[in-house]
Write a protein that holds these residues in place. Structure first.
Motif, PDB file in Angstrom:
ATOM      1  N   VAL A 360       0.848  -1.194   0.000  1.00 57.17           N
ATOM      2  CA  VAL A 360       0.000   0.000   0.000  1.00 57.17           C
ATOM      3  C   VAL A 360       0.882   1.242   0.000  1.00 57.17           C
ATOM      4  CG1 VAL A 360      -2.175  -0.778   0.966  1.00 57.17           C
ATOM      5  CG2 VAL A 360      -0.257  -0.407   2.483  1.00 57.17           C
ATOM      6  N   GLY A 361       0.529   2.164  -0.858  1.00 60.08           N
ATOM      7  CA  GLY A 361       1.262   3.423  -0.908  1.00 60.08           C
ATOM      8  C   GLY A 361       2.559   3.377  -1.695  1.00 60.08           C
ATOM      9  N   SER A 362       2.826   2.257  -2.355  1.00 61.77           N
ATOM     10  CA  SER A 362       4.085   2.166  -3.095  1.00 61.77           C
ATOM     11  C   SER A 362       4.011   2.899  -4.433  1.00 61.77           C
ATOM     12  CB  SER A 362       4.486   0.705  -3.295  1.00 61.77           C
ATOM     13  OG  SER A 362       3.505   0.032  -4.031  1.00 61.77           O
ATOM     14  N   LYS A 364       1.404   2.543  -7.188  1.00 59.87           N
ATOM     15  CA  LYS A 364       1.066   1.714  -8.350  1.00 59.87           C
ATOM     16  C   LYS A 364       0.345   2.529  -9.424  1.00 59.87           C
ATOM     17  CE  LYS A 364      -1.004  -1.427  -5.694  1.00 59.87           C
ATOM     18  NZ  LYS A 364      -0.551  -1.182  -4.302  1.00 59.87           N
ATOM     19  N   THR A 365      -0.434   3.533  -8.980  1.00 60.28           N
ATOM     20  CA  THR A 365      -1.261   4.267  -9.935  1.00 60.28           C
ATOM     21  C   THR A 365      -0.431   4.930 -11.032  1.00 60.28           C
ATOM     22  OG1 THR A 365      -2.558   4.781  -7.979  1.00 60.28           O
ATOM     23  CG2 THR A 365      -3.241   5.795 -10.030  1.00 60.28           C
ATOM     24  N   ILE A 366       0.666   5.539 -10.622  1.00 59.34           N
ATOM     25  CA  ILE A 366       1.463   6.272 -11.607  1.00 59.34           C
ATOM     26  C   ILE A 366       2.098   5.290 -12.601  1.00 59.34           C
ATOM     27  CG2 ILE A 366       3.696   6.375 -10.409  1.00 59.34           C
ATOM     28  CD1 ILE A 366       2.014   9.452 -11.823  1.00 59.34           C
ATOM     29  N   GLY A 513      10.722   9.917   1.790  1.00 59.58           N
ATOM     30  CA  GLY A 513      10.136  10.928   2.665  1.00 59.58           C
ATOM     31  C   GLY A 513       8.989  10.432   3.498  1.00 59.58           C
ATOM     32  N   ARG A 514       8.563   9.201   3.258  1.00 58.63           N
ATOM     33  CA  ARG A 514       7.461   8.692   4.088  1.00 58.63           C
ATOM     34  C   ARG A 514       8.009   8.295   5.449  1.00 58.63           C
ATOM     35  NH1 ARG A 514       3.971   6.019   0.359  1.00 58.63           N
ATOM     36  NH2 ARG A 514       3.442   7.627  -1.166  1.00 58.63           N
ATOM     37  N   GLN A 515       7.289   8.678   6.464  1.00 59.12           N
ATOM     38  CA  GLN A 515       7.701   8.233   7.793  1.00 59.12           C
ATOM     39  C   GLN A 515       6.928   6.978   8.132  1.00 59.12           C
ATOM     40  OE1 GLN A 515       7.985  11.013  10.949  1.00 59.12           O
ATOM     41  NE2 GLN A 515       7.716  12.748   9.572  1.00 59.12           N
TER      42      GLN A 515
HETATM   43  P1  ADP Z   1      -0.886   2.450  -4.165  1.00 58.62           P
HETATM   44  O1  ADP Z   1       0.293   1.653  -4.590  1.00 58.62           O
HETATM   45  O2  ADP Z   1      -1.297   2.112  -2.766  1.00 58.62           O
HETATM   46  O3  ADP Z   1      -2.010   2.404  -5.147  1.00 58.62           O
HETATM   47  P2  ADP Z   1      -0.807   5.210  -4.937  1.00 58.62           P
HETATM   48  O4  ADP Z   1      -0.553   4.981  -6.352  1.00 58.62           O
HETATM   49  O5  ADP Z   1      -2.178   5.609  -4.530  1.00 58.62           O
HETATM   50  O6  ADP Z   1      -0.357   3.953  -4.082  1.00 58.62           O
HETATM   51  O7  ADP Z   1       0.253   6.268  -4.415  1.00 58.62           O
HETATM   52  C1  ADP Z   1       0.260   6.715  -3.088  1.00 58.62           C
HETATM   53  C2  ADP Z   1       0.729   8.146  -2.986  1.00 58.62           C
HETATM   54  O8  ADP Z   1       2.113   8.227  -3.268  1.00 58.62           O
HETATM   55  C3  ADP Z   1       0.061   9.072  -3.962  1.00 58.62           C
HETATM   56  O9  ADP Z   1      -0.228  10.271  -3.318  1.00 58.62           O
HETATM   57  C4  ADP Z   1       1.099   9.280  -5.051  1.00 58.62           C
HETATM   58  O10 ADP Z   1       0.954  10.497  -5.692  1.00 58.62           O
HETATM   59  C5  ADP Z   1       2.368   9.207  -4.270  1.00 58.62           C
HETATM   60  N1  ADP Z   1       3.528   8.735  -5.029  1.00 58.62           N
HETATM   61  C6  ADP Z   1       3.568   7.717  -5.891  1.00 58.62           C
HETATM   62  N2  ADP Z   1       4.811   7.535  -6.386  1.00 58.62           N
HETATM   63  C7  ADP Z   1       5.586   8.469  -5.795  1.00 58.62           C
HETATM   64  C8  ADP Z   1       6.965   8.821  -5.896  1.00 58.62           C
HETATM   65  N3  ADP Z   1       7.804   8.157  -6.682  1.00 58.62           N
HETATM   66  N4  ADP Z   1       7.406   9.834  -5.137  1.00 58.62           N
HETATM   67  C9  ADP Z   1       6.576  10.524  -4.327  1.00 58.62           C
HETATM   68  N5  ADP Z   1       5.272  10.258  -4.199  1.00 58.62           N
HETATM   69  C10 ADP Z   1       4.763   9.249  -4.918  1.00 58.62           C
END
Ligand code: ADP
Ligand code: MG
Length: 760
Positions: A360-362, A364-366, A513-515
């Protein structure tokens, strides 16, 4: 393939279930290689043709293992029928494959007085006295007393009473074995194994005697767990090495110092020592893993060869423009790696079928977005399917924002999309002006047609079924590439077995930067201080989630809980100083969206919700996650919930509220949650706690039907098996090299027992 089959000499080689006639034939294939075929014919017409290699033809002969079970000494037609009905044992082979439950040391007979509450299994000898049936209907049971010099043991039967009664002879001496328990302070064994004590019973040759699974009916036919062992003892001497042909290449056996297949079977049933038994088990466990891994590798290879896929040959303007000018952050190493893996895979000409595991939060969306742009650069449309409307909406908003300066048509389609909008979407899909369609399962419906769908992302659900996949395929001439992104990491060993025929990518790195989220456990009695803590966070400008367990949306009781909880939260956080959003499954979709949106845009401080927000929701400003009745949640669900916070750069907290009384399992789950944030570690623990059979979607997968091996306890062996399977397949995918022929022959003989994965 057209076969030119020339009958050489009709030979009865192998009785086959439905084969009247079995002939040995040979012929030349295009490759000029001399091959042999088994022809299974039924009433004159050919039903099945198997290709065999000469080496197997030499050894092919009727195996004693194919003999019907009634022909075994000591069985006969009556017991034969019972064995078929009760245990599915039809042939000598079936009997050989009937593995012992355990072995007992026959020479160890304990006094009844030695039984304590700590005793697990025991073997005692004594006189059977007083056999009586008590109780009515469902409570009916038969109770007997066994007496030795030291005490009395109660024997109880709930099933098969009529059968057992006929067999028991009060007044005679019996040898009794079973799992002990205490009832009203007296020791007892329920459904014991027992046999008349004779001089013979006491001077068995084998030191470790096997005990087999059986049924009450069989016990009554003198086929209890130990008596089946007598049949086995009659069977084994008739079997030679050739009947249990080796299926693992010799070099592997030597490297791993594994015993032969034949020896393993002999020692599994009648081990001369504990060590010999362990070696037999190790060999058979390895075999299970190894054969399964070879099969998965072959299935995957075959899929790559057979499935035609759109070729994404170039990285074009859209991808490059976005990457250079609109990407809001630097990609993590893991994100880059996964995009590269997908790029390579989609350029090969076969259909990609990839599982993307990322905690979670890794981010994936991008990754999904960049891949959809890659598709667009190659003239293809994409779709992104989310599990809920909320999530689809959120993805749509997020992607639209990211793409706002790019010439990429994007639309949202969900169950609640209005007719007029649907029509516009339908047109845009057909004329190609929509490049990305975001939505729920509504996208999959047959009425939704694309001009040229080339890439489909399935978000947060690794159970995307075969049927749904097929529906997606119908939307394009060449099946679109499929990227399934999982909600929860799958334990490594499960990914290797149940999902092993898929390609998968792993994102094991969080954006910088995530804590780390701090997770604590609090009893409900301290709710007030938890609310104080939330108040402090809100004062700092943060937001909080409070989650209630509504396992079934229809459970009215839990619904009441939620409402009560909501009132309670309101009393801690009164308006107008505070504002609260609430979302639950019974709400109309529109209201859900509005409430969610109010939280996303920071118009509310607190989100009170059921698990509808479990997956995917992204509100980086939220820093507290309170889970009410956390003991009612499973590990992966808790991890998903916790993943809703810690998405920004601020320190985040997860508070697990529970009742004071906790089961051991619940306590363990909470402990794990407080100890680690790593989804992969949690997935492994979840597998350990629940067992492979309980993990979503894998129950019927068949890939986990290991008889001896366990993906929880034999991880090392699984790794080894995978390593060797990969080595073999990469160097000899046809398994035609002579050291690999025994394996090939084995696989052919086992054909039909294919592993089908539950996911796409
Ligand atoms: P998940 O893998 O849980 O679907 P998301 O795609 O929702 O995660 O991304 C979680 C958050 O991290 C979002 O706010 C996204 O914009 C941010 N994020 C994703 N990739 C990076 C990155 N390389 N650097 C900084 N923030 C990022
Ligand atoms: Mg996501």
């Amino acid at each position: 393939m057209k076969l030119c089959v020339v009958t050489k000499s009709p030979l009865l080689i192998k009785p086959h279930k439905s084969a009247k006639q079995v002939k040995l034939n040979d012929c030349y294939t295009a490759g000029q290689q001399l091959l042999y075929y088994y022809i299974f014919a039924w009433q004159g017409s050919v039903t099945e043709i198997c290709i065999l290699h000469p080496s197997i033809v030499q050894t092919a002969r009727p195996s004693i293992l194919d003999s019907p079970i009634e022909y075994l000494k000591g069985v006969g037609p009556l017991r034969g029928d019972m064995l078929k009905k009760e245990l599915g044992i039809f042939s000598f082979r079936d009997l050989l494959e009937h593995f012992p439950l355990r072995h007992i040391d026959k020479t160890q007979v304990s006094p009844i007085a030695a039984i304590t509450p700590a005793t697990e299994f025991i073997q005692v000898a004594g006189v059977l006295v007083q056999v009586e049936t008590i109780g009515e209907k469902y409570g009916k049971r038969m109770v007997a007393q066994l007496k030795d010099k030291t005490g009395v043991l109660e024997l109880v039967w709930f099933q098969g009473i009529n059968w057992v009664q006929k067999m028991l002879e009060p007044g005679k001496e019996y040898l009794v074995f079973g799992r002990t328990g205490f009832f009203n302070g007296r020791p007892q064994i329920t459904h014991p194994e027992l046999e008349l004590l004779s001089a013979q019973t006491m001077d068995g040759k084998s030191f470790l005697e096997p005990v087999y699974p059986t049924t009450e009916k069989l016990k009554a036919r003198s086929l209890n767990g130990r008596q089946i062992g007598k049949l086995m003892a009659a069977l084994l001497p008739q079997i030679s090495e050739r009947d249990i042909a080796e299926n693992i290449p010799e070099s592997i056996l030597q490297q791993l110092q594994l015993v032969s297949r034949y020896k393993a079977y002999c020692n599994l049933h009648f081990p001369p020592s504990v060590d010999a038994y362990d070696k037999a088990v190790e060999r058979l466990k390895f075999e299970e893993f190894f054969i399964a891994q070879v099969r998965l590798q072959l299935t995957r290879l075959e899929r790559h060869k057979q499935s035609r896929g759109v070729v994404f040959e170039k990285v074009g303007d859209l991808f490059n423009d976005f990457y250079a000018n609109h990407l809001p952050f630097e990609l993590t190493g893991a994100q880059k790696r996964v995009i590269r893996e997908i790029r390579l895979d989609t350029a090969k000409g076969h259909q990609m079928n990839r599982l993307l595991q990322g905690d979670v939060g890794s981010g994936k969306t991008i990754v999904a977005l960049l891949c959809m742009l890659l598709a667009a650069d190659n003239g293809c449309q994409s779709c992104l399917v989310a599990p809920t409307e909320i999530l689809a909406q959120q993805h749509y908003n997020g992607l639209q924002e990211l793409l706002k300066e790019m010439p990429v048509g994007i639309k949202l389609l969900t169950g609640s999309t209005k007719k007029k909008e649907r029509k516009i979407i339908a047109e845009g899909l057909m004329d190609g002006s929509i490049l990305i369609l975001v939505g729920t399962h509504a996208i999959i419906e047959d009425t939704v047609q694309f001009k040229n769908l080339g890439f489909a992302v399935i978000d947060e659900q690794h159970r995307f079924g075969v049927a749904q996949r097929a529906q997606l395929w119908k939307k394009a001439d060449i099946p679109p590439h499929i990227l399934v992104m999982t909600a929860t990491p799958i334990p490594r060993t499960l990914a290797m077995t149940a999902y092993g025929d898929l390609d998968y990518s792993i994102m094991d790195e969080l954006p910088p930067g995530r804590q780390p989220i701090t997770t604590v456990h609090r009893f409900e009695t301290r709710r007030a201080s938890v609310m104080d803590f939330i108040r402090d966070e809100i004062a700092k400008g943060r937001q909080a989630y409070i989650i209630y367990p509504l396992i079934e949306e229809s459970e009215s009781l839990s619904y009441e809980d939620l409402m009560q909880g909501y009132e309670q939260v309101k009393s801690y956080f009164p308006e107008p100083a505070y504002s609260i959003s609430m979302v639950h499954g019974r709400m109309p979709a529109e209201q859900k969206d509005t409430n969610m949106q109010r939280f996303v845009t920071h118009n509310t401080n607190i989100m009170v919700s059921t698990t509808v927000i479990e997956v995917g929701v992204n509100v980086p400003n939220a820093s507290v996650m309170v889970v009410e009745s956390a003991e009612k949640f499973g590990l992966s669900q808790l991890h998903q919930l916790r993943g809703r916070v810690g998405r920004g750069s601020e320190k985040s907290y997860c508070i697990l509220l529970t009742g004071v009384k906790l089961s051991n399992d619940a306590r363990e789950r909470i402990k794990i949650m407080c100890a680690t944030n790593d989804g992969f570690v949690i997935a492994e623990k979840d597998l350990e706690l629940r067992g492979p059979g309980e993990i979503d979607g894998t129950k019927q997968s068949g890939a986990l039907n290991f008889r001896l091996a366990s993906i929880v306890n034999d991880k090392g062996l699984l790794d080894t098996a995978k390593y060797f399977a990969e080595q073999i397949i990469s160097s000899d995918e046809g398994l035609d090299a002579s050291p690999n022929l025994p394996l090939k022959n084995y696989l052919i003989a086992q054909k039909g027992k294919t592993v089908w994965s539950k996911i796409s």
